[in-house]
Design an enzyme around this catalytic site. Structure first.
Site, PDB file in Angstrom:
ATOM      1  CG  HIS B  27      39.213  68.216  72.794  1.00  0.00           C
ATOM      2  ND1 HIS B  27      38.161  68.574  72.347  1.00  0.00           N
ATOM      3  CD2 HIS B  27      39.815  66.972  71.974  1.00  0.00           C
ATOM      4  CE1 HIS B  27      37.595  67.695  71.783  1.00  0.00           C
ATOM      5  NE2 HIS B  27      38.427  66.948  71.355  1.00  0.00           N
ATOM      6  CG  LEU B 118      41.834  68.534  63.048  1.00  0.00           C
ATOM      7  CD1 LEU B 118      42.572  67.125  63.416  1.00  0.00           C
ATOM      8  CD2 LEU B 118      42.035  69.444  63.733  1.00  0.00           C
ATOM      9  CG  ASN B 184      51.154  67.746  70.901  1.00  0.00           C
ATOM     10  OD1 ASN B 184      51.170  66.845  69.934  1.00  0.00           O
ATOM     11  ND2 ASN B 184      50.091  68.385  71.081  1.00  0.00           N
ATOM     12  CG  HIS B 258      43.635  64.716  71.527  1.00  0.00           C
ATOM     13  ND1 HIS B 258      43.816  65.747  70.844  1.00  0.00           N
ATOM     14  CD2 HIS B 258      42.548  64.344  70.933  1.00  0.00           C
ATOM     15  CE1 HIS B 258      42.863  66.155  69.891  1.00  0.00           C
ATOM     16  NE2 HIS B 258      42.088  65.178  70.081  1.00  0.00           N
ATOM     17  NE  ARG B 357      31.304  83.425  25.013  1.00  0.00           N
ATOM     18  CZ  ARG B 357      32.496  83.413  24.768  1.00  0.00           C
ATOM     19  NH1 ARG B 357      33.033  82.671  23.975  1.00  0.00           N
ATOM     20  NH2 ARG B 357      33.311  84.060  25.398  1.00  0.00           N
ATOM     21  CD  GLU B 413      40.994  69.765  42.430  1.00  0.00           C
ATOM     22  OE1 GLU B 413      41.440  69.385  43.325  1.00  0.00           O
ATOM     23  OE2 GLU B 413      41.027  69.695  41.369  1.00  0.00           O
ATOM     24  CG  PHE B 439      37.585  68.298  39.610  1.00  0.00           C
ATOM     25  CD1 PHE B 439      37.179  67.072  38.953  1.00  0.00           C
ATOM     26  CD2 PHE B 439      38.252  69.247  38.630  1.00  0.00           C
ATOM     27  CE1 PHE B 439      37.723  66.571  37.741  1.00  0.00           C
ATOM     28  CE2 PHE B 439      38.893  68.447  37.418  1.00  0.00           C
ATOM     29  CZ  PHE B 439      38.766  67.275  37.240  1.00  0.00           C
ATOM     30  CG  HIS B 475      36.576  63.965  34.027  1.00  0.00           C
ATOM     31  ND1 HIS B 475      37.167  62.877  34.474  1.00  0.00           N
ATOM     32  CD2 HIS B 475      37.425  65.021  34.260  1.00  0.00           C
ATOM     33  CE1 HIS B 475      38.506  63.174  34.751  1.00  0.00           C
ATOM     34  NE2 HIS B 475      38.721  64.673  34.430  1.00  0.00           N
ATOM     35  NE  ARG B 522      33.961  70.184  27.027  1.00  0.00           N
ATOM     36  CZ  ARG B 522      34.693  69.058  26.508  1.00  0.00           C
ATOM     37  NH1 ARG B 522      34.268  68.032  26.634  1.00  0.00           N
ATOM     38  NH2 ARG B 522      35.772  69.433  26.015  1.00  0.00           N
TER      39      ARG B 522
END
Lengths: 683, 683
Positions: B27, B118, B184, B258, B357, B413, B439, B475, B522
């Site tokens: 490139h 990118l 550019n 490019h 817990r 995230e 997520f 979820h 959870r």
């Protein structure tokens, strides 16, 4: 007049409170904070017809902050959408209810989209606005002329996909897209100041949006802003300053307002403070009537629209209805068959047989064949027009010209995928999103949402392996095929050559029950299907997911080579070596595992060859292949990530050669005097 | 003086041209367009010491537009980095060279990071700037006080992750972060006007950045802007107006600039036009000397730094060197062991046994135990502080206070994951990124980059299944475990209880060869490891990836139940039913497939139980499980996506019950009179 609308907003508020108390969980922040905003929209601006939720020219409403689902359910119930009955409100978050924790797509119930993964909804809304603009240009404002409204939270705007959507919507100047931002200055962690220091309205202004800031609890002010937004030719942000969980004294304006549990005492106290004496779930009759009257506002528009549709020339009407139903036009299959026959008739070394043509161009060639037949197709691509080649004979969809059907998304894969979802959910258009396979991770949440919603989106991926060469491991997917195949309801197809490309496109075009991922190589895919092959006729063996491309030729099959895409040619070469060495060997092409999995056991056994030595071949990791290989199967593929170097050097370096495949097969063959017992195919 | 620097820029330009011509691809756009910018930075501002590329207080340079890799290689070669010899330049893009198509992490060569997807690079750079600020606060500017520079292209800024990075960097006021933007106005598709209408400098200004706009081919102007950027307390964007591929007449300023192929004739013509008579790959000796002199500018700073380090009190120096090496402090293992012993000694129904817990809090409990021991730890979280619980006793890292070790990332995230990568690549800190498993797709490209770079990042995921309940399928990850396991070099661990949580954290803390994903439920994870179990001692059976948690009790094992995480308890319950029915049944806990895969075959066979009926149990899809189940194995898990409803209702609805597991096992048992032959474990 708007003063009298406050009880309508409270009706939303208390349905939400009561449902959340009853469910024992839920997110009060949005429905309580946005009740007035929603009231302004639904009673004074929204064009919809609850008796016919599927009216093609209805306004679209997207609850991008989907955790506030009770806002939407309350609106739909109050407006008279039949499926969202009071019993459904009472069943909020219960298994089997339409009133799920987050909205789940059900257009017949008024739920346009599944939302809740933040940022997806506003990108879907952008796709809907694109679909509207394209259809408006094609069929005229008499048939298509509606707004797309999105309820938006801070999270949606912080997410990268949200930022991509803001930039692209402003660029495309989609004037019928309006965001209603719940500017409550609170997220789950607390004040938004914990994580953002920029002015959100300014950020939208930079992106060429029309921006207004209003008191989100002032129905008249919100309504006036909406009216202004409708007039402005730019997409509009209405920043509505709100108090999260407004009405719950101990939570409003607080961090806990986002999703804290509500109790009976909260509901009692709120009733006292807001003057709402009704028992839980009871909406005062006059208030309900006002809601129903508001919903009836659109009836004249609805009837006028149907009159215009009925008055259309038959052909025009039929075409509009065809694309609304997502049906394919006449002659599409003939075109594909002609393309396939042409490919089969070509000399093996010619470009018509894919011999020197980049694999991904086999896909674009097919699309080009369909250019005139599929005006409803819109191709999305994130700045890879040249290397993926799917623009060809079509023009760009731009701010100035909505008649184009190729959308330059910029380097923004995520919003591209989610826009495609919104377009498919809108209907009337056929979205096709094209990028490199290695970049699919950037849009993976959108791919997952397409699968979860079972939307008919076609994702086209190119540059699918180390075959891309020296751009190196960042650009070489090795685990992506596995990760896509692991996704429920995503049909993943990796055609081996020009013939399979046509066959897989035939399947993809017909498949309406969910998304399809079509995966192509960068390097040429010379034809592996031979004119004389059993599968060369007008049937489509790819429909069965896998098939015997070349049966063992020198005796009863001892080896079964299973391959996909660019590696099928390698498998054939290995078969040649094995057969020459006296080992009867079949090659199975497996373009689509999921379709093969759906075949009956007898077919699968016949293809997999019980008792034969099986070798899987794919320029990717083994993960998932054991399904087909059994405990004793071999595999020739990638041990891990790739490397930078010329493609042929990489294939040799990683042992993806006919010699290595043949050696792996021989390693698995039983010693002459003791044979393994036959192994059953997977159940 | 800067006039005399032009030949230094041309030295970059011609090395790039010659390497790209020779490689046959590459490139040219970035190295030719940014040669002057890079010259300004490297000759007048950058603090580095090529003879010691690992100097901890060096400035960091990130080539976020990684496709322009020849820019970086030319800079490193000219500056005197030994590993980037002229032979390496000549071997550009060849297999095995350090000079890969995109930069591949090799700090000893001066390549700080792998870049090319990118937007990742600038987010990595943000992480590096956070690491610098945190270490600066901890050890003082005498030891840590450096800049982070990023070369940035349009694509990086269009990507959502780039937008997240801009917003968060401005919010955190990271004044030692400077972006050099290659403005550019060209991307792969052509003019940037195809896809963006906003002012990029304005977008940065909104985000509270210091912004300057300069001519990117004016070395003096760029240098002056850099000097100003260094002084300003905000992060800085220097928008450098450039001509892409400058120097190649037929490509400069054009779309083809490019990545179009360069030919000998291009190089010849460029030499004529720019007055560069040297043969290919020859750098004039005075120019090379100027480059080496420029690199020597930092030598006094380098030596002074070492003098300061040497003068430190021994303890302080040892601590600095410990965190630089990424070593764990004394007593860390003792802490974990004490935690584990405490858990094993607790009553089964108590919270110390995890009985009530939330699973994810078993992880945060462990982290809290380490708060005082691991000051180098920085926890990143995207607006899920409360439900994931990893803040606890530590303060936030903010614009005003760099001493905190918890970073509120906002609902972002993707940048979180990439920042963690940058922090790990920087060294001296120990990043830990926490979010919901569903997520993880949002940060998947960063997860992949962590694996590709083999960076020691710990990703912690909570809410790992339908056990989250009525928030519903958006979820509920069902395919994410499979997609993570498919990723090479990513260690995926799903502990079953409080004891395994401690053991898996022990492994994760020690693992430096790549990233770890720790996955927690959870819902509560009651203790499944019993005090009397063989594996209850101070050993760590999770190191072997899978182990027999409970051997068959009533005779020779007939059934092997394989489970992970929250489903291990279910497997134990099913075992109870089977044993009660006279079916000797073992339960295998499999917290980490990859570690189990690395064991010898004898161990694997012993665990998997050759000839036994095997059933895999996981609240996720089957994809990948066939590796362990063999062709005849059963599976109890998710058929596809989940649903909205209470967690226990969902477990019943999807058949994830002890009864269903026992029934599946019985279905697989051979009829009394004919048994299957023993099946070998996977090779």
């Amino acid at each position: 007049m708007t003063q009298s609308l406050q009880p309508l907003a409270h009706a939303i508020r208390f349905l939400a409170i009561d449902a959340i108390v009853q469910a024992g969980e839920g997110h009060p922040g949005v429905p309580l904070g946005m009740a007035e905003i929603a009231t302004a929209l639904y009673t004074q601006h929204l064009r919809h017809h609850p008796a016919d939720p599927l009216w093609p020219d209805r306004d679209r409403v997207v609850l991008s902050n989907g955790h506030g689902s009770m806002l939407l359910y309350a609106l739909l119930h109050l407006s008279g959408y039949e499926r969202i009955s009071l019993d459904q409100i009472k069943a909020f978050r219960q298994l089997g209810a339409h009133t799920a924790g987050h909205p789940e797509i059900d257009p017949a119930a008024g739920i346009e989209l599944t939302t809740g993964l933040l940022g997806q909804g506003i990108a879907n809304a952008l796709g809907m606005a694109v679909a509207e603009a394209a259809l408006n240009a094609r069929f005229g404002p008499g048939l298509v002329d509606h707004f797309t409204w999105a309820f938006v939270g801070d999270g949606c705007l912080q997410e990268g996909i949200g930022q991509e959507a803001i930039a692209l919507a402003g660029h495309l100047r989609l004037g019928k897209l309006v965001f209603l931002w719940d500017d409550n200055r609170i997220t789950d962690d607390g004040s938004t100041e914990l994580a953002i220091s920029e002015s959100v309205p300014e950020r939208f202004r930079v992106a060429q949006w029309h921006v207004q800031e209003v008191d989100g609890h002032d129905i008249a002010a919100v309504s006036a802003a909406i009216a202004e937004a409708r007039r402005d030719p730019r997409p509009s942000l209405i920043a509505c300053r709100t108090v999260i969980a407004r009405g719950i004294e101990r939570l409003q304006g607080q961090r806990g307002g986002h999703s804290a549990r509500l109790f009976d005492a909260d509901a009692v106290r709120a009733r006292e403070q807001l003057g709402w004496p009704q028992v839980p779930f009871e909406v005062p009759a006059p208030v309900l009537q006002s809601w129903r009257d508001a919903a009836a506002r659109s009836r004249p528009a609805y009837e006028a629209w149907h009159a215009r549709l009925a008055a259309l020339p038959a052909g025009e009407r039929a075409e509009f209805e065809r694309v609304q139903r997502g049906e394919l036009p006449a002659l599409w299959r003939e075109r594909l068959l002609a393309h396939k026959r042409h490919a089969l008739a070509a000399d093996a070394g010619s470009d018509a047989a894919g011999a020197t043509r980049s694999g991904i161009f086999l896909s674009s060639d097919i699309q080009q064949q369909l250019d005139d037949l599929l005006p409803e197709r819109i191709v999305l691509c994130p700045d890879l027009e040249a290397p993926t080649g799917h623009k060809r004979g079509v023009a760009a969809f731009t701010a100035a010209d909505r008649s184009g059907s190729y959308l330059h998304c910029g380097v923004r894969e995520h919003v591209m995928g989610a826009m495609a979802n919104g377009m498919a959910a809108h209907g009337g258009v056929r979205p096709l999103a094209v990028t490199y396979l290695a970049f699919s991770d950037y849009e993976r949440p959108a791919l997952r949402m397409a699968a979860l919603m079972r939307l008919p989106v076609t994702f086209v991926f190119s540059h699918d392996s180390i075959g891309i060469g020296s751009n190196g491991p960042t650009h070489q997917p090795v685990e992506v095929l596995a990760s896509l195949r692991a996704m429920p309801d995503m049909l993943v197809m990796r055609p081996a050559d020009i013939v399979e490309a046509a066959e897989c496109w035939e399947i993809a075009l017909e498949h309406r029950a969910g998304p399809v991922s079509l995966v192509f190589a960068r390097q040429p895919l010379p034809r592996v299907r031979m004119p004389a092959s059993l599968a060369a006729a007008d049937g489509n063996p790819c429909r069965r997911g896998a098939y015997v491309l070349a049966e063992a030729g020198s005796g009863a099959r001892q080896v079964t080579l299973l391959a996909t895409g660019s590696e099928v040619a390698l498998a054939l070469a290995a078969r040649g070596q094995l057969e020459a060495g006296g080992v009867p060997t079949a090659v199975v092409s497996m373009p689509c595992w999921a379709l093969f999995d759906a075949q009956d056991e007898a077919y699968r056994e016949q293809v997999l060859g019980p008792g034969t030595a099986r070798v899987g071949i794919e320029a990717a990791v083994r993960f998932g292949w054991d399904r087909w290989l059994g405990a004793r199967g071999g595999f020739v593929g990638m041990p891990g990530f790739g490397a930078s170097g010329p493609a042929d050097a990489l294939y040799r370096h990683f042992g993806l050669t006919a010699e290595a495949i043949a050696a792996e097969a021989r390693r698995l063959l039983p010693a002459p005097l003791h044979r393994h017992p036959p192994e059953r195919a997977p159940a």
